[in-house]
Design an enzyme around this catalytic site. Structure first.
Site, short mmCIF file in Angstrom:
data_model
loop_
_atom_site.label_atom_id
_atom_site.label_comp_id
_atom_site.label_asym_id
_atom_site.label_seq_id
_atom_site.Cartn_x
_atom_site.Cartn_y
_atom_site.Cartn_z
N GLU A 1 -13.59 -1.06 4.02
CA GLU A 1 -13.10 0.22 3.51
C GLU A 1 -13.06 0.06 2.00
O GLU A 1 -12.17 -0.60 1.45
CB GLU A 1 -11.72 0.56 4.05
CG GLU A 1 -11.34 1.97 3.68
CD GLU A 1 -9.90 2.15 3.24
OE1 GLU A 1 -9.24 1.17 2.92
OE2 GLU A 1 -9.44 3.30 3.24
N ASP B 1 -9.44 -3.14 5.68
CA ASP B 1 -8.63 -2.20 4.91
C ASP B 1 -8.63 -2.55 3.41
O ASP B 1 -8.36 -3.68 3.06
CB ASP B 1 -7.19 -2.28 5.45
CG ASP B 1 -6.32 -1.18 4.95
OD1 ASP B 1 -6.66 -0.01 5.20
OD2 ASP B 1 -5.31 -1.47 4.29
O1 ISL Z 1 -4.81 8.51 -0.16
C1 ISL Z 1 -5.20 7.39 -0.19
C2 ISL Z 1 -4.92 6.53 -1.37
O2 ISL Z 1 -4.41 7.34 -2.41
C3 ISL Z 1 -6.00 6.95 0.99
O3 ISL Z 1 -7.33 7.24 0.69
C4 ISL Z 1 -5.82 5.56 1.39
O4 ISL Z 1 -4.61 5.06 0.95
C5 ISL Z 1 -6.89 4.62 0.87
O5 ISL Z 1 -8.15 5.07 1.34
C6 ISL Z 1 -6.60 3.26 1.47
O6 ISL Z 1 -6.44 3.44 2.87
C7 ISL Z 1 -6.09 2.30 3.66
O7 ISL Z 1 -5.03 1.54 3.09
C8 ISL Z 1 -3.73 2.13 3.06
C9 ISL Z 1 -3.33 2.89 4.33
O8 ISL Z 1 -2.23 3.74 4.03
C10 ISL Z 1 -4.49 3.73 4.84
O9 ISL Z 1 -4.13 4.38 6.06
C11 ISL Z 1 -5.67 2.81 5.04
O10 ISL Z 1 -6.78 3.51 5.63
C12 ISL Z 1 -2.77 0.96 2.87
O11 ISL Z 1 -3.00 0.03 3.93
#
Ligand code: ISL
Ligand code: CA
Length: 557
Positions: A253, A199
């Site tokens: 990610e 993440d």
């Molecule tokens: O809308 C976003 C950021 O403005 C999303 O794209 C997302 O927060 C970003 O891609 C990061 O995502 C990951 O980390 C976040 C979580 O809320 C998301 O579900 C996760 O995929 C914090 O852990």
């Protein structure tokens, strides 16, 4: 290009909360996933990625972890997890879990101790700063609204949180933090899991100068947050200490990074990560919640950048996930051509160069919801950004209009299994979130009973892809980058060449195939009627037609 198992797999992401509720409490659970494994085996996927299943207060639906070595109560027990892992492996399905170590929950024991006093051993597990007089340490914004700094009573200092204030960022410059993370990674790897989705991994290194963001940088803070000075060093250390010791794969990610950083993070010579999610395609035309229009040539350009890497990198291919709207709503046409355009997107995803990641419900053409009011959303990001939106003189109607195209909640509605109440997701009439009202028409049961369904198209495509290593590893060439409606590319293998023609429009197009060879054989298409073999290099394309041809290079001149 050296062949690796994780380059040849098709991954399916499950958001456990919305997948299937086995114990009838209205929330999806691990037993629910176990009970649906047969469905995933039928689809033909090889690897299952589950969004965080760890103990969490669910401020951000599990992306705020309170105990990394405990299963979230709502999802079940550690025995359930062990059963899920064993059931996957028994059916030759690999299981990867979500590693969320840029931040923890504020209820994590480390943070409870860290905030208690400046002298606590865990103080430096997080990032604390004095304010500037009564002001915040700097102007860094949080993604879920407001400042990225939160003041605490105990010591009067602020802690950093890129996301919600209940998600304090870990201080990766502290070797004890890194050691603790590697320890929790080993805990799950020693159970036999097959890897991690990491993440927001580019955020873990912070620029400790803590300089204010410029006006331009404030438009997309993720770009600055992803450029910390020690990211490469920490990923190399993680690889050396943990990842390299197991037969697993890692996918980062990489929210916020561009192609260059992606190329470094996933360059096998760098020994950092194996795969990286680039966000340019899934967020095309998007600035935070604001969704602008985009053109097909712009999308094709992004595929060119993502797919055409050299042999030291391997791309990922995905059109949706739990943070983005449904692919058929975002790229297809749900009004008149939902099934057909969903199949076109399947053909695109599964014939591209790179490991495909499917998202639960995409395989049956699930769509966005038509939310009627901002209060109907579950996502803390929607509520958190409302004050900023109103301050920027955006009306609630305009915000709602954009959210109906860009919100994360579209992909978090309940998985649609049948046309029974709650789409068969739960026996409980009180579920944690809503089900899309179109579940009567769009559900798994209906798809399984229809040979021409979106599901069966995905199933056939996955079969074709897995049968042909050529299709997986072949080079990618866009044959018509500037055409406004047609996406036409070929995959050049040693023995076979595959030609893909996609009509990304609701228009009838008489299309001159850029490279033509009379020996093309049709492999698969979403056209319901039989199509006459392509005689000349012209092909009449109906709206949302998607076809793949193959030619054996043996006939080539
Ligand atoms: O809308 C976003 C950021 O403005 C999303 O794209 C997302 O927060 C970003 O891609 C990061 O995502 C990951 O980390 C976040 C979580 O809320 C998301 O579900 C996760 O995929 C914090 O852990
Ligand atoms: Ca449940």
């Amino acid at each position: 290009m050296n062949h690796k198992w994780w380059k040849e797999q098709v991954v399916y992401q499950v958001y456990p909360r919305s997948f299937f509720d086995a114990n009838g409490d209205g929330i999806g659970d691990l037993k629910g996933i176990i009970s649906k494994l047969d469905y995933l085996i039928l689809l033909g996927i090889d690897t299952l990625w589950i969004s965080p299943h760890f103990d969490s207060p669910n401020e951000d639906n599990g992306y705020d972890i309170r105990d990394y070595k405990k299963v979230m109560e709502e999802f079940g027990t550690m025995e359930d997890f062990d059963t899920l892992l064993e059931s996957c492996h028994k059916n030759s399905i690999r299981l990867i879990v979500d590693l969320v170590v840029n931040h923890t929950s504020d209820e994590h024991d480390w943070f409870v101790k860290s905030r208690s006093s400046k002298m606590n051993d865990y103080r430096d597990f997080y990032i604390w700063k004095k304010g500037k007089g009564n002001d915040l340490p700097n102007n860094w914004p949080a993604f879920f609204g407001g400042s990225a700094w939160e003041k605490t009573e105990e010591t009067g200092e602020y802690y950093l949180h890129y996301f919600s204030k209940k998600q304090p960022d870990l201080n990766w410059d502290n070797p004890k933090v890194r050691k603790s993370v590697y320890d929790l990674m080993r805990f799950w790897l020693d159970k036999g899991i097959d890897g991690f989705r990491m993440d927001v991994i580019p955020f873990i290194s912070k620029d400790k100068q803590f300089l204010d963001l410029s006006k331009e940088e404030l438009k997309a803070p993720q770009k600055t947050y992803a450029k910390g000075p020690n990211l490469g060093a920490y990923l190399k250390e993680m690889n050396r200490e943990v990842l390299s010791k197991y037969d697993i794969f890692s996918v980062g990610e990489a929210f916020g990074i561009g192609r260059d950083a992606m190329m470094r993070m996933s360059d096998e010579r760098e020994k950092e990560l194996d795969l990286v999610f680039l966000f340019d395609i899934v967020r095309i035309g998007r600035e935070d919640w604001y969704q602008k229009s985009w053109t097909l040539p712009q999308l094709k350009k992004l595929f060119e950048l993502q797919s055409n890497t050299d042999s030291n990198h391997w791309p990922t291919v995905f059109l949706n996930n739990h943070d983005n709207p449904r692919s058929v709503s975002n790229y297809g046409n749900t009004k008149d051509y939902r099934v057909k355009s969903a199949k076109l997107l399947a053909l695109l995803t599964l014939t591209q160069r790179g490991t495909p990641f499917l998202y639960q419900g995409e395989e049956i053409g699930m769509t966005n919801v038509d939310f009627k009011a901002i209060d109907d959303f579950d996502d803390l990001q929607v509520r958190g950004n409302l004050s900023k939106v109103l301050k920027n003189k955006i009306t609630k109607e305009e915000y709602l209009n954009h959210l109906n195209r860009s919100s994360r909640d579209h992909s978090r509605t309940l998985m649609q299994w049948t046309d029974q109440p709650k789409a068969g997701f739960s026996k409980n009439e009180n579920t944690w979130f809503l089900v899309n009202p179109n579940y009567h028409e769009i559900n798994v049961e209906k798809n399984l009973n229809d040979p021409k369904s979106v599901f069966n198209f995905y199933k056939n495509l996955i079969f074709i892809r897995k049968k042909s290593k050529e299709l997986i590893y072949a080079d990618y060439e866009d044959l018509d980058p500037n055409h406004p409606q047609i996406f036409c590319y070929q995959r050049l293998g040693k023995k076979q060449t595959y030609l893909v023609i996609l009509n990304f429009s609701s228009d009838y197009v008489s299309y001159k195939i850029p490279v033509f060879n009379s020996k093309y054989r049709l492999i698969i298409s979403n056209k319901l009627d039989k199509i006459s073999p392509v005689k000349s290099n012209f092909i009449e394309l109906d709206p949302w037609d998607a076809l793949m041809f193959k030619i054996s290079n043996l006939y080539e001149n």
